[in-house]
Design an enzyme around this catalytic site. Structure first.
Site, PDB file in Angstrom:
ATOM      1  N   ARG A 113       0.758  -1.030   0.187  1.00  0.00           N
ATOM      2  CA  ARG A 113      -0.114   0.273  -0.056  1.00  0.00           C
ATOM      3  C   ARG A 113       0.541   1.127  -0.186  1.00  0.00           C
ATOM      4  NH1 ARG A 113      -3.354  -2.548  -1.781  1.00  0.00           N
ATOM      5  NH2 ARG A 113      -5.879  -2.748  -0.792  1.00  0.00           N
ATOM      6  N   GLU A 128      -3.486   7.195  -4.904  1.00  0.00           N
ATOM      7  CA  GLU A 128      -3.715   7.417  -6.495  1.00  0.00           C
ATOM      8  C   GLU A 128      -4.583   7.007  -7.223  1.00  0.00           C
ATOM      9  OE1 GLU A 128      -3.926   2.422  -6.424  1.00  0.00           O
ATOM     10  OE2 GLU A 128      -1.768   3.061  -5.810  1.00  0.00           O
ATOM     11  N   HIS A 143       0.069   0.215 -10.409  1.00  0.00           N
ATOM     12  CA  HIS A 143      -0.570  -0.370  -9.854  1.00  0.00           C
ATOM     13  C   HIS A 143      -0.911  -1.604  -9.795  1.00  0.00           C
ATOM     14  CE1 HIS A 143      -3.320  -0.691  -5.575  1.00  0.00           C
ATOM     15  NE2 HIS A 143      -2.848  -1.945  -6.449  1.00  0.00           N
TER      16      HIS A 143
END
Length: 321
Positions: free
Chosen positions: A239, A268, A286
């Site tokens: 994370r 993000e 990601h």
């Protein structure tokens, strides 16, 4: 009997949506834009459950405002820090996640980040694409070998262990820290450290695999970065808020760290723009679970949980027990 009504916040893989449409009265997302709080609340009207993703902030205020009809929230993710579990329990709303199925895909990305960061891939790719690569040079674009180096893993859970398994193929020496030491069979020869200070001091490559909790947020900060060996590499597939961006960017810009490989970011997709200017930051948007196989498996796991809930059974991945 009428099929349970489900509001789906994002566009999902076609096979997952096909099963949703077959088994549920599903309100699917067509635009696939990030839903606002108002959109989620409107979509939840008259629904029995929600199928959300890691991009959706399901906080306490939103949960308390949900219609009384909503009895279950299934998240298309392993992480669930975007959902206020306490508020859901107080409302009697079941919450489930999708563990296990994205382990291998995320471990692959961790190795990609390690190699990309350690081997100076960002700068090398930019040189090639800009036409600045003129010839091979004995001292050009040098990076660091991960082979034989010490890999520190913060959080030796499923993904951490899968990453360690792959790293052993490079002859890496595995070290780790968990809140509790694992059984020897799960350690598989990894060296346990009772505190993060000890782990950081030996980690030529540090790979983050812990959950985001109040205790782990910004655990990579100026003080802990100072513990790492010179020219260390930091990798994050966990994370974004585990890392203090100011501290990491400062360490990369100054050369205190050799490089970083990052797949996740605080806030993000609005990552700190200073990362984009760092030639020793190897960045991905990601991609941890971004394979066709894994995204299908995540969707099917979420649907398995919904199926169990509406059949009056305990879902396999119930977080609100």
């Amino acid at each position: 009997m009428p099929r349970p009504a489900i509001f789906v916040t994002r566009k999902l893989p076609p096979d997952v949506e096909a099963r949703l449409s077959r088994d549920y009265d599903a309100a699917l997302s067509r635009a696939d834009s990030l839903p606002s709080r108002e959109t989620i609340l409107a979509g939840a009207t008259g629904k029995d459950g929600l199928l959300v993703t890691v991009t959706d902030r399901i906080d306490g205020d939103l949960i308390r405002a949900l219609p009384e009809t909503v009895r279950v929230i299934a998240t298309f993710s392993v992480g669930y820090d975007h959902i206020d579990i306490t508020a859901a329990k107080a409302r009697g709303i079941a919450v489930t996640n999708t563990p296990d199925v994205l382990t291998d895909a995320t471990a692959e990305i961790a190795l990609l980040l390690m190699l990309g960061a350690a081997r100076n891939a960002t700068s090398a790719i930019a040189t090639l694409r800009s036409g600045q690569w003129k010839n091979w040079a004995p001292t050009g674009m040098l990076g660091m070998e991960i082979t034989g180096n010490r890999l520190g893993i913060l959080g030796l859970g499923r993904i951490g262990r899968a990453t360690a398994h792959r790293a052993r193929a490079f002859g890496m020496e595995i070290h780790y820290h968990n809140r509790r030491r694992l059984d020897p069979k799960d350690e598989a020869g990894a060296n346990y450290h009772a505190d993060i200070e000890s782990l950081f001091r030996v980690s030529n490559v540090l790979s983050l695999h812990c959950a985001s909790t109040p205790e782990t947020r910004r655990i990579v900060n100026r003080e802990t970065i100072a513990l790492l060996p010179d020219n260390a590499v930091v990798v994050n597939t966990a994370r974004g808020d585990i890392v203090d961006d100011d501290a990491l960017i400062e360490a990369l810009a100054s050369g205190r760290l050799a490089a970083a490989g990052l797949d996740v970011f605080a806030n993000e997709p609005n990552l700190d723009p200073r990362y984009l200017d760092l030639p020793n930051a190897f960045l991905l948007p990601h991609l941890g679970s971004a394979t066709r196989e894994t995204r299908n498996a995540m969707g099917f796991r979420a649907l398995d949980n919904l199926d169990a809930f509406f059949a009056g059974q305990t879902p396999r991945d119930l977080l609100t027990a």
